[in-house]
Design an enzyme around this catalytic site. Structure first.
Site, PDB file in Angstrom:
ATOM      1  N   HIS A 227       0.810  -1.218   0.000  1.00 47.50           N
ATOM      2  CA  HIS A 227       0.000   0.000   0.000  1.00 47.50           C
ATOM      3  C   HIS A 227       0.847   1.273   0.000  1.00 47.50           C
ATOM      4  O   HIS A 227       0.804   2.048  -0.944  1.00 47.50           O
ATOM      5  CB  HIS A 227      -0.939  -0.018   1.209  1.00 47.50           C
ATOM      6  CG  HIS A 227      -1.818   1.168   1.317  1.00 47.50           C
ATOM      7  ND1 HIS A 227      -1.489   2.291   2.050  1.00 47.50           N
ATOM      8  CD2 HIS A 227      -3.030   1.428   0.769  1.00 47.50           C
ATOM      9  CE1 HIS A 227      -2.463   3.183   1.952  1.00 47.50           C
ATOM     10  NE2 HIS A 227      -3.397   2.692   1.181  1.00 47.50           N
ATOM     11  N   GLU A 267      -3.972  -4.234   9.540  1.00 44.77           N
ATOM     12  CA  GLU A 267      -4.172  -3.303   8.431  1.00 44.77           C
ATOM     13  C   GLU A 267      -3.152  -2.162   8.403  1.00 44.77           C
ATOM     14  O   GLU A 267      -3.486  -1.004   8.610  1.00 44.77           O
ATOM     15  CB  GLU A 267      -5.594  -2.738   8.450  1.00 44.77           C
ATOM     16  CG  GLU A 267      -6.673  -3.790   8.288  1.00 44.77           C
ATOM     17  CD  GLU A 267      -8.053  -3.187   8.141  1.00 44.77           C
ATOM     18  OE1 GLU A 267      -8.234  -2.364   7.227  1.00 44.77           O
ATOM     19  OE2 GLU A 267      -8.936  -3.535   8.935  1.00 44.77           O
ATOM     20  N   HIS A 269      -1.036   0.773   6.992  1.00 46.42           N
ATOM     21  CA  HIS A 269      -1.204   1.709   5.878  1.00 46.42           C
ATOM     22  C   HIS A 269       0.059   2.570   5.717  1.00 46.42           C
ATOM     23  O   HIS A 269       1.022   2.142   5.114  1.00 46.42           O
ATOM     24  CB  HIS A 269      -2.450   2.573   6.091  1.00 46.42           C
ATOM     25  CG  HIS A 269      -3.729   1.837   5.833  1.00 46.42           C
ATOM     26  ND1 HIS A 269      -4.094   1.395   4.582  1.00 46.42           N
ATOM     27  CD2 HIS A 269      -4.729   1.472   6.660  1.00 46.42           C
ATOM     28  CE1 HIS A 269      -5.250   0.783   4.638  1.00 46.42           C
ATOM     29  NE2 HIS A 269      -5.664   0.809   5.896  1.00 46.42           N
ATOM     30  N   GLU A 284      -4.415   0.491  11.112  1.00 45.18           N
ATOM     31  CA  GLU A 284      -5.775   1.028  11.150  1.00 45.18           C
ATOM     32  C   GLU A 284      -6.581   0.496  12.342  1.00 45.18           C
ATOM     33  O   GLU A 284      -7.598   1.079  12.722  1.00 45.18           O
ATOM     34  CB  GLU A 284      -6.505   0.724   9.839  1.00 45.18           C
ATOM     35  CG  GLU A 284      -7.762   1.566   9.672  1.00 45.18           C
ATOM     36  CD  GLU A 284      -8.347   1.506   8.283  1.00 45.18           C
ATOM     37  OE1 GLU A 284      -9.486   1.976   8.116  1.00 45.18           O
ATOM     38  OE2 GLU A 284      -7.678   0.997   7.359  1.00 45.18           O
TER      39      GLU A 284
END
Length: 311
Positions: A227, A267, A269, A284
Site C-alpha cells: 500500500h 491493516e 497503511h 488502522e
C-alpha cells in the site's frame, strides 16, 4: 521471514483508524485518524494526544510543510488542513467541489502539492492558502499518493495504471506501467532520485530510475496488497503489506526483508522513518508500530519486469 522485531504503541480505539504518519518538526510522530476526524501526536514513551477536526472530515495523508507546520488532506471534507506543533488548526477550501484530496507532499517551490482523486487533478496550495489546480491528461485516473523529486512532483495514477510527473510549470508527463491493472498507490523518492511505488493489485513494488527505466519486483506473497512506501537514508524502500499484515523492505538489487506484525489483521497503511531512525507504520486497528533495525534479509527469486520510458 525475520524474527519478531516489531513493537506496537496503542494510540486510539479500533474504530478511529490511524492511517498515515510523519515525523514532525518537533521530533514527534504525527498521524491521521481517518474515521474519527482527528490528528494525533505521539512521543514514544509518552501518552498520545489528538486534536479534533470535523468528525466526518476524513483526514488522510499528512506531511511536513516548509513553514514549520504539518499539512494534511481531508478526503471526505474536501479541504486541505494545516496544524502547528502547538495544535492550532487552519483549513483551506478547494475550488473544485467533492474533489477527494488524498496524497500531499511539500514541493521544491515552497508550496504543498496534493492529489484530487475524484477530479483527476493535481493541486497546489501555498502556505497562505492560495490554491491552483492542474487537470490530468486522463479521466478516471484516481491520482493517489504524491512525492517530491528535484524540480518536480511524482504521483501514482491508480486507475490509469501509470506514474505521473508534474513540473513546477504545470506540465504533466505520464509513464505507463508494464503490468496491466497494477493499481499503484504509495510513492516515494530515494536519495538517488529513483521513484519507488507500490502496486497494490499486482503484489509488486516498482522503481522508476532517473533515466526512465521501470523495474517491477514481484513480492513473495503476491496477495499482500502493498500500500504505502517510503525510503530511508540508504535508499532502501520500505513498504506496508496491507493484505499480508507485514512490513517489508526492498533494496535496488532486489533484496527483500519482511516483518510479520504482532497483531493479526492490523491493516498497516502509512509508513515513515521515525525520529529515532526506525521505521514506523500506522495500523488502522488503533496503533503505531515500530520496526527495529535488522540485518536478516531474503532475496527475491520471483520474476522481475523491466521497461524503459522516456524521462
Amino acid at each position: 521471514m525475520t524474527p519478531r522485531t516489531v513493537e506496537e504503541y496503542p494510540v486510539s480505539d479500533r474504530e478511529s483508524g490511524p492511517y498515515a504518519l510523519t515525523t514532525g518538526p518537533d521530533g514527534a510522530l504525527w498521524f491521521t485518524l481517518v474515521h474519527s476526524g482527528r490528528i494525533g501526536r505521539l512521543v514514544p514513551g509518552q501518552e498520545p494526544t489528538s486534536h479534533q477536526l470535523a468528525p466526518d472530515s476524513g483526514p488522510t495523508v499528512i506531511c511536513n510543510g516548509p513553514d514549520g507546520a504539518l499539512w494534511f488532506t481531508q478526503y471526505r471534507g474536501h479541504r486541505i488542513g494545516r496544524i502547528t506543533p502547538a495544535g492550532q488548526v487552519t483549513e483551506f477550501a478547494l475550488p473544485t467541489a467533492e474533489c477527494g484530496p488524498f496524497g500531499i507532499a511539500a514541493g521544491p517551490d515552497g508550496a504543498l502539492w496534493f492529489t484530487e482523486t475524484a477530479a483527476d487533478r493535481v493541486g497546489r496550495v501555498t502556505t497562505d492558502g492560495s490554491v491552483a489546480e492542474y487537470p490530468l491528461p486522463r479521466t478516471g485516473a484516481f491520482p493517489s499518493m504524491i512525492a517530491a523529486a528535484g524540480d518536480s512532483m511524482w504521483f501514482t495514477m491508480n486507475q490509469a495504471n501509470a506514474i505521473g510527473r508534474i513540473g513546477m510549470d504545470g506540465r504533466i508527463t505520464v509513464h505507463e506501467l508494464p503490468t496491466e491493472a497494477a493499481a499503484p498507490v504509495g510513492i516515494a523518492v530515494g536519495p538517488d532520485g529513483s521513484v519507488w511505488f507500490a502496486e497494490i493489485a499486482a503484489g509488486q513494488i516498482g522503481r522508476l530510475t532517473p533515466d526512465g527505466r521501470i523495474t517491477e519486483y514481484a513480492l513473495p506473497d503476491r496477495s499482500a496488497k502493498p500500500h504505502a512506501v517510503t525510503t530511508d537514508a540508504d535508499g532502501t524502500a520500505w513498504f506496508t503489506e496491507w493484505g499480508g499484515n507485514r512490513v517489508g523492505s526492498l533494496t535496488s538489487d532486489g533484496t527483500v526483508t519482511v516483518h510479520d506484525l504482532p497483531t493479526s489483521g492490523s491493516e498497516p497503511h502509512g509508513i515513515t522513518v521515525g525520529p529515532d531512525g526506525a521505521l514506523w507504520t500506522a495500523l488502522e486497528t488503533g496503533a503505531l508500530a515500530r520496526i527495529k533495525p535488522t540485518t536478516t534479509r531474503t532475496t527475491l527469486a520471483t520474476k522481475n519486469t523491466e521497461q524503459r520510458n522516456t524521462p
